[in-house]
Design a protein around this motif. Structure first.
Motif, PDB file in Angstrom:
ATOM      1  N   ASN A  31       0.753  -1.099  -0.021  1.00 50.25           N
ATOM      2  CA  ASN A  31       0.080  -0.124   0.178  1.00 50.25           C
ATOM      3  C   ASN A  31       0.817   1.402  -0.046  1.00 50.25           C
ATOM      4  O   ASN A  31       0.496   2.233  -0.722  1.00 50.25           O
ATOM      5  CB  ASN A  31      -0.968  -0.105   1.148  1.00 50.25           C
ATOM      6  CG  ASN A  31      -0.323   0.018   2.595  1.00 50.25           C
ATOM      7  OD1 ASN A  31       0.832  -0.731   2.649  1.00 50.25           O
ATOM      8  ND2 ASN A  31      -0.910   0.698   3.406  1.00 50.25           N
ATOM      9  N   ARG A  32       1.829   1.316   0.503  1.00 52.18           N
ATOM     10  CA  ARG A  32       2.891   2.367   0.826  1.00 52.18           C
ATOM     11  C   ARG A  32       3.648   2.499  -0.591  1.00 52.18           C
ATOM     12  O   ARG A  32       3.923   3.653  -1.162  1.00 52.18           O
ATOM     13  CB  ARG A  32       3.761   2.216   1.968  1.00 52.18           C
ATOM     14  CG  ARG A  32       3.229   2.550   3.186  1.00 52.18           C
ATOM     15  CD  ARG A  32       4.178   2.713   4.352  1.00 52.18           C
ATOM     16  NE  ARG A  32       3.469   2.935   5.691  1.00 52.18           N
ATOM     17  CZ  ARG A  32       4.170   2.923   6.753  1.00 52.18           C
ATOM     18  NH1 ARG A  32       5.533   2.870   6.768  1.00 52.18           N
ATOM     19  NH2 ARG A  32       3.433   2.941   8.006  1.00 52.18           N
ATOM     20  N   LEU A  33       3.983   1.426  -1.231  1.00 52.34           N
ATOM     21  CA  LEU A  33       4.705   1.393  -2.403  1.00 52.34           C
ATOM     22  C   LEU A  33       3.601   2.176  -3.532  1.00 52.34           C
ATOM     23  O   LEU A  33       3.929   2.929  -4.303  1.00 52.34           O
ATOM     24  CB  LEU A  33       5.179   0.199  -3.219  1.00 52.34           C
ATOM     25  CG  LEU A  33       6.419  -0.217  -2.493  1.00 52.34           C
ATOM     26  CD1 LEU A  33       6.532  -1.879  -3.028  1.00 52.34           C
ATOM     27  CD2 LEU A  33       7.414   0.436  -2.896  1.00 52.34           C
ATOM     28  N   ALA A  34       2.321   1.738  -3.586  1.00 58.32           N
ATOM     29  CA  ALA A  34       1.322   2.198  -4.438  1.00 58.32           C
ATOM     30  C   ALA A  34       1.100   3.645  -4.205  1.00 58.32           C
ATOM     31  O   ALA A  34       0.830   4.363  -5.175  1.00 58.32           O
ATOM     32  CB  ALA A  34      -0.098   1.217  -4.120  1.00 58.32           C
ATOM     33  N   ASP A  35       1.245   4.091  -2.707  1.00 60.28           N
ATOM     34  CA  ASP A  35       0.955   5.589  -2.640  1.00 60.28           C
ATOM     35  C   ASP A  35       2.153   6.496  -3.322  1.00 60.28           C
ATOM     36  O   ASP A  35       1.787   7.203  -3.865  1.00 60.28           O
ATOM     37  CB  ASP A  35       0.805   5.808  -1.184  1.00 60.28           C
ATOM     38  CG  ASP A  35      -0.329   5.403  -0.442  1.00 60.28           C
ATOM     39  OD1 ASP A  35      -1.327   5.013  -1.376  1.00 60.28           O
ATOM     40  OD2 ASP A  35      -0.370   5.234   0.807  1.00 60.28           O
ATOM     41  N   LEU A  36       3.163   5.777  -3.236  1.00 59.74           N
ATOM     42  CA  LEU A  36       4.604   6.650  -3.574  1.00 59.74           C
ATOM     43  C   LEU A  36       4.338   6.797  -5.189  1.00 59.74           C
ATOM     44  O   LEU A  36       4.673   7.519  -5.866  1.00 59.74           O
ATOM     45  CB  LEU A  36       5.913   5.905  -3.185  1.00 59.74           C
ATOM     46  CG  LEU A  36       7.184   6.352  -3.702  1.00 59.74           C
ATOM     47  CD1 LEU A  36       7.344   7.652  -3.403  1.00 59.74           C
ATOM     48  CD2 LEU A  36       8.310   5.534  -3.339  1.00 59.74           C
ATOM     49  N   ALA A  37       3.997   5.482  -5.742  1.00 58.51           N
ATOM     50  CA  ALA A  37       3.770   5.310  -7.241  1.00 58.51           C
ATOM     51  C   ALA A  37       2.718   6.264  -7.711  1.00 58.51           C
ATOM     52  O   ALA A  37       2.942   6.945  -8.782  1.00 58.51           O
ATOM     53  CB  ALA A  37       3.750   4.111  -7.569  1.00 58.51           C
ATOM     54  N   ALA A  38       1.812   6.575  -6.994  1.00 55.03           N
ATOM     55  CA  ALA A  38       0.616   7.399  -7.497  1.00 55.03           C
ATOM     56  C   ALA A  38       0.837   8.766  -7.643  1.00 55.03           C
ATOM     57  O   ALA A  38       0.321   9.606  -8.176  1.00 55.03           O
ATOM     58  CB  ALA A  38      -0.454   7.008  -6.338  1.00 55.03           C
ATOM     59  N   SER A  39       2.148   9.252  -6.903  1.00 52.39           N
ATOM     60  CA  SER A  39       2.576  10.645  -6.770  1.00 52.39           C
ATOM     61  C   SER A  39       3.625  11.017  -7.808  1.00 52.39           C
ATOM     62  O   SER A  39       3.716  12.134  -7.883  1.00 52.39           O
ATOM     63  CB  SER A  39       3.151  10.939  -5.208  1.00 52.39           C
ATOM     64  OG  SER A  39       4.477  10.103  -5.496  1.00 52.39           O
ATOM     65  N   VAL A  40       3.906  10.089  -8.835  1.00 55.69           N
ATOM     66  CA  VAL A  40       4.715  10.281  -9.848  1.00 55.69           C
ATOM     67  C   VAL A  40       4.423   9.746 -11.228  1.00 55.69           C
ATOM     68  O   VAL A  40       3.554   8.942 -11.172  1.00 55.69           O
ATOM     69  CB  VAL A  40       6.333   9.875  -9.572  1.00 55.69           C
ATOM     70  CG1 VAL A  40       6.524  10.832  -8.352  1.00 55.69           C
ATOM     71  CG2 VAL A  40       6.218   8.528  -9.352  1.00 55.69           C
ATOM     72  N   PRO A  41       4.651  10.091 -12.327  1.00 54.39           N
ATOM     73  CA  PRO A  41       4.453   9.561 -13.566  1.00 54.39           C
ATOM     74  C   PRO A  41       4.951   8.268 -13.804  1.00 54.39           C
ATOM     75  O   PRO A  41       6.013   7.754 -12.963  1.00 54.39           O
ATOM     76  CB  PRO A  41       5.332  10.469 -14.622  1.00 54.39           C
ATOM     77  CG  PRO A  41       5.218  11.755 -14.074  1.00 54.39           C
ATOM     78  CD  PRO A  41       5.546  11.675 -12.525  1.00 54.39           C
ATOM     79  N   ASP A  42       4.382   7.232 -14.149  1.00 55.17           N
ATOM     80  CA  ASP A  42       4.652   5.714 -14.420  1.00 55.17           C
ATOM     81  C   ASP A  42       5.965   5.757 -14.952  1.00 55.17           C
ATOM     82  O   ASP A  42       6.686   4.699 -14.535  1.00 55.17           O
ATOM     83  CB  ASP A  42       3.758   5.074 -15.330  1.00 55.17           C
ATOM     84  CG  ASP A  42       2.216   4.949 -14.451  1.00 55.17           C
ATOM     85  OD1 ASP A  42       2.217   5.016 -13.199  1.00 55.17           O
ATOM     86  OD2 ASP A  42       1.357   4.632 -15.305  1.00 55.17           O
ATOM     87  N   ASP A  43       6.422   6.361 -15.846  1.00 52.39           N
ATOM     88  CA  ASP A  43       7.695   6.014 -16.331  1.00 52.39           C
ATOM     89  C   ASP A  43       8.906   6.459 -15.329  1.00 52.39           C
ATOM     90  O   ASP A  43       9.981   6.345 -15.969  1.00 52.39           O
ATOM     91  CB  ASP A  43       7.763   6.862 -17.626  1.00 52.39           C
ATOM     92  CG  ASP A  43       7.768   8.575 -17.791  1.00 52.39           C
ATOM     93  OD1 ASP A  43       7.371   8.869 -16.524  1.00 52.39           O
ATOM     94  OD2 ASP A  43       8.267   9.032 -18.725  1.00 52.39           O
ATOM     95  N   LYS A  44       8.687   7.235 -14.465  1.00 49.24           N
ATOM     96  CA  LYS A  44       9.808   7.345 -13.441  1.00 49.24           C
ATOM     97  C   LYS A  44      10.083   6.666 -12.306  1.00 49.24           C
ATOM     98  O   LYS A  44      10.880   6.779 -11.623  1.00 49.24           O
ATOM     99  CB  LYS A  44       9.321   8.893 -12.754  1.00 49.24           C
ATOM    100  CG  LYS A  44       9.488  10.062 -13.839  1.00 49.24           C
ATOM    101  CD  LYS A  44      10.964  10.210 -14.226  1.00 49.24           C
ATOM    102  CE  LYS A  44      11.203  11.296 -15.407  1.00 49.24           C
ATOM    103  NZ  LYS A  44      12.481  11.161 -15.925  1.00 49.24           N
ATOM    104  N   ILE A  45       8.934   5.555 -12.203  1.00 46.47           N
ATOM    105  CA  ILE A  45       9.073   5.003 -10.932  1.00 46.47           C
ATOM    106  C   ILE A  45       8.941   3.289 -11.384  1.00 46.47           C
ATOM    107  O   ILE A  45       7.867   3.007 -12.045  1.00 46.47           O
ATOM    108  CB  ILE A  45       8.194   5.120  -9.731  1.00 46.47           C
ATOM    109  CG1 ILE A  45       8.422   4.476  -8.587  1.00 46.47           C
ATOM    110  CG2 ILE A  45       6.813   5.039 -10.257  1.00 46.47           C
ATOM    111  CD1 ILE A  45       7.965   5.191  -7.218  1.00 46.47           C
ATOM    112  N   THR A  46       9.441   2.399 -10.809  1.00 48.24           N
ATOM    113  CA  THR A  46       9.233   0.925 -10.821  1.00 48.24           C
ATOM    114  C   THR A  46       9.204   0.494  -9.440  1.00 48.24           C
ATOM    115  O   THR A  46      10.108   0.733  -8.399  1.00 48.24           O
ATOM    116  CB  THR A  46      10.542   0.343 -11.470  1.00 48.24           C
ATOM    117  OG1 THR A  46      10.699   0.725 -12.947  1.00 48.24           O
ATOM    118  CG2 THR A  46      10.072  -1.135 -11.526  1.00 48.24           C
ATOM    119  N   THR A  47       8.041  -0.135  -9.130  1.00 50.24           N
ATOM    120  CA  THR A  47       7.962  -0.513  -7.584  1.00 50.24           C
ATOM    121  C   THR A  47       8.115  -1.924  -7.518  1.00 50.24           C
ATOM    122  O   THR A  47       7.488  -2.705  -8.281  1.00 50.24           O
ATOM    123  CB  THR A  47       6.715  -0.177  -7.157  1.00 50.24           C
ATOM    124  OG1 THR A  47       5.467  -0.724  -7.775  1.00 50.24           O
ATOM    125  CG2 THR A  47       6.495   1.302  -7.022  1.00 50.24           C
TER     126      THR A  47
END
Length: 82
Positions: A31-47
């Protein structure tokens, strides 16, 4: 960034993201990874939801770096002793 679901780990990940870096964020709490990922464009983060003490952790991380294409900086947090 291992430990990206902790307060300090998330802060480091957010700072790297703010510079335009692509971040591979690793942590046990989905859930915390999802929160972090939701705050940036998809092409900037891999969780990666992963416990880095798991037997396959090294392979999972290596496979992910290959998929992303490169690794410029590794930042890891040492888990606290239980």
């Amino acid at each position: 960034m291992t430990g990206a679901t902790s307060e300090f780990g998330r802060l480091v990940a957010e700072r790297a993201l703010a510079t335009g870096a692509h971040v591979i964020a690793v942590g046990r709490r989905r859930n915390r990874l999802a929160d972090l990922a939701a705050s940036v464009p998809d092409d900037k983060i891999t969780t990666i939801p992963l416990d880095i003490t798991a037997a396959d952790a090294e392979q999972v991380l290596a496979d992910t770096v290959r998929e992303v294409g490169r690794l410029d900086v590794a930042c890891g947090r040492r888990p606290r002793a239980a």
